[in-house]
Scaffold this motif. Structure first.
Motif, PDB file in Angstrom:
ATOM      1  N   LYS A   1     -65.348 -17.810   0.744  1.00 19.64           N
ATOM      2  CA  LYS A   1     -65.690 -17.738  -0.636  1.00 19.64           C
ATOM      3  C   LYS A   1     -66.862 -16.847  -0.761  1.00 19.64           C
ATOM      4  O   LYS A   1     -67.113 -16.059  -1.779  1.00 19.64           O
ATOM      5  CB  LYS A   1     -65.902 -19.075  -1.294  1.00 19.64           C
ATOM      6  N   ILE A   2     -67.933 -17.010   0.030  1.00 19.91           N
ATOM      7  CA  ILE A   2     -69.154 -16.355  -0.101  1.00 19.91           C
ATOM      8  C   ILE A   2     -68.790 -14.775  -0.003  1.00 19.91           C
ATOM      9  O   ILE A   2     -69.167 -13.991  -0.463  1.00 19.91           O
ATOM     10  CB  ILE A   2     -70.143 -16.607   1.040  1.00 19.91           C
ATOM     11  N   ARG A   3     -67.861 -14.407   1.188  1.00 20.43           N
ATOM     12  CA  ARG A   3     -67.404 -13.138   1.297  1.00 20.43           C
ATOM     13  C   ARG A   3     -66.931 -12.527  -0.041  1.00 20.43           C
ATOM     14  O   ARG A   3     -67.074 -11.659  -0.213  1.00 20.43           O
ATOM     15  CB  ARG A   3     -66.590 -13.028   2.618  1.00 20.43           C
ATOM     16  N   SER A   4     -65.952 -13.343  -0.346  1.00 17.04           N
ATOM     17  CA  SER A   4     -64.895 -12.736  -1.673  1.00 17.04           C
ATOM     18  C   SER A   4     -65.992 -12.463  -2.552  1.00 17.04           C
ATOM     19  O   SER A   4     -65.708 -11.550  -3.428  1.00 17.04           O
ATOM     20  CB  SER A   4     -63.869 -13.818  -1.786  1.00 17.04           C
ATOM     21  N   GLN A   5     -66.763 -13.475  -3.080  1.00 12.06           N
ATOM     22  CA  GLN A   5     -67.695 -13.156  -3.987  1.00 12.06           C
ATOM     23  C   GLN A   5     -68.697 -12.208  -3.972  1.00 12.06           C
ATOM     24  O   GLN A   5     -68.734 -11.204  -4.930  1.00 12.06           O
ATOM     25  CB  GLN A   5     -68.575 -14.491  -4.330  1.00 12.06           C
TER      26      GLN A   5
ATOM     27  N   PHE B   1     -78.055  -3.773  -5.010  1.00 11.75           N
ATOM     28  CA  PHE B   1     -76.896  -4.508  -4.788  1.00 11.75           C
ATOM     29  C   PHE B   1     -75.977  -4.089  -3.390  1.00 11.75           C
ATOM     30  O   PHE B   1     -75.502  -4.951  -2.915  1.00 11.75           O
ATOM     31  CB  PHE B   1     -75.771  -4.215  -6.151  1.00 11.75           C
ATOM     32  N   THR B   2     -75.844  -2.863  -3.186  1.00 16.74           N
ATOM     33  CA  THR B   2     -75.021  -2.555  -1.979  1.00 16.74           C
ATOM     34  C   THR B   2     -75.835  -3.213  -0.807  1.00 16.74           C
ATOM     35  O   THR B   2     -75.034  -3.498   0.069  1.00 16.74           O
ATOM     36  CB  THR B   2     -75.029  -1.153  -1.885  1.00 16.74           C
TER      37      THR B   2
ATOM     38  N   ALA C   1     -73.977  -5.901   1.745  1.00 19.18           N
ATOM     39  CA  ALA C   1     -74.310  -5.811   3.273  1.00 19.18           C
ATOM     40  C   ALA C   1     -74.826  -6.805   4.079  1.00 19.18           C
ATOM     41  O   ALA C   1     -74.212  -7.461   4.901  1.00 19.18           O
ATOM     42  CB  ALA C   1     -74.776  -4.343   3.523  1.00 19.18           C
ATOM     43  N   VAL C   2     -76.043  -7.473   3.551  1.00 14.02           N
ATOM     44  CA  VAL C   2     -76.715  -8.452   4.054  1.00 14.02           C
ATOM     45  C   VAL C   2     -75.962  -9.954   4.139  1.00 14.02           C
ATOM     46  O   VAL C   2     -75.706 -10.513   5.095  1.00 14.02           O
ATOM     47  CB  VAL C   2     -78.346  -8.660   3.612  1.00 14.02           C
TER      48      VAL C   2
ATOM     49  N   GLU D   1     -72.746 -13.861   6.556  1.00 17.41           N
ATOM     50  CA  GLU D   1     -71.440 -14.430   6.518  1.00 17.41           C
ATOM     51  C   GLU D   1     -70.656 -14.489   8.050  1.00 17.41           C
ATOM     52  O   GLU D   1     -70.281 -15.327   8.600  1.00 17.41           O
ATOM     53  CB  GLU D   1     -70.556 -14.044   5.588  1.00 17.41           C
ATOM     54  N   ALA D   2     -70.835 -13.256   8.698  1.00 19.83           N
ATOM     55  CA  ALA D   2     -70.169 -13.010   9.803  1.00 19.83           C
ATOM     56  C   ALA D   2     -71.040 -13.867  10.955  1.00 19.83           C
ATOM     57  O   ALA D   2     -70.493 -14.467  11.970  1.00 19.83           O
ATOM     58  CB  ALA D   2     -69.920 -11.568  10.287  1.00 19.83           C
TER      59      ALA D   2
END
Length: 92
Positions: free
Chosen positions: A16-20, A53-54, A58-59, A64-65
């Motif tokens: 969910k974090i990745r998707s958002q 934002f970019t 990335a962070v 998340e990874a």
């Protein structure tokens, strides 16, 4: 005492974090076509915000990874401990 990580719940939360993070959009239409200096400054600030934002995306994706990798390692370790205790009688 038994402590268990709910791995499926963690993986869903990380997804969910990745998707958002990937779906955030702060773009501004017509950027660069402003004739007035104040609007040009607004476009400049918007570009800076987009750069920030970019970097945030990335962070966030990197974190998340890393979290997913850590959870996977904990799960593997938990499974190894469980195999080590199988067949052993607990004595007190």
């Amino acid at each position: 005492m038994d402590v268990k990580i709910q791995f499926e719940s963690v993986v869903k939360s990380l997804a969910k974090i990745r998707s958002q993070a990937q779906n955030l959009d702060i773009s501004m239409d017509g950027r660069g076509s402003y004739p007035l200096p104040s609007l040009q400054q607004l476009a400049y600030l918007n570009q800076k915000l987009e750069n920030l934002f970019t970097a945030y995306q990335a962070v966030t994706l990197k974190n998340e990874a890393a979290a997913k990798k850590a959870v996977h390692a904990m799960k593997e370790y938990d499974e190894q401990l469980e195999k080590g205790f199988e067949g052993r009688a607990m004595s007190r």
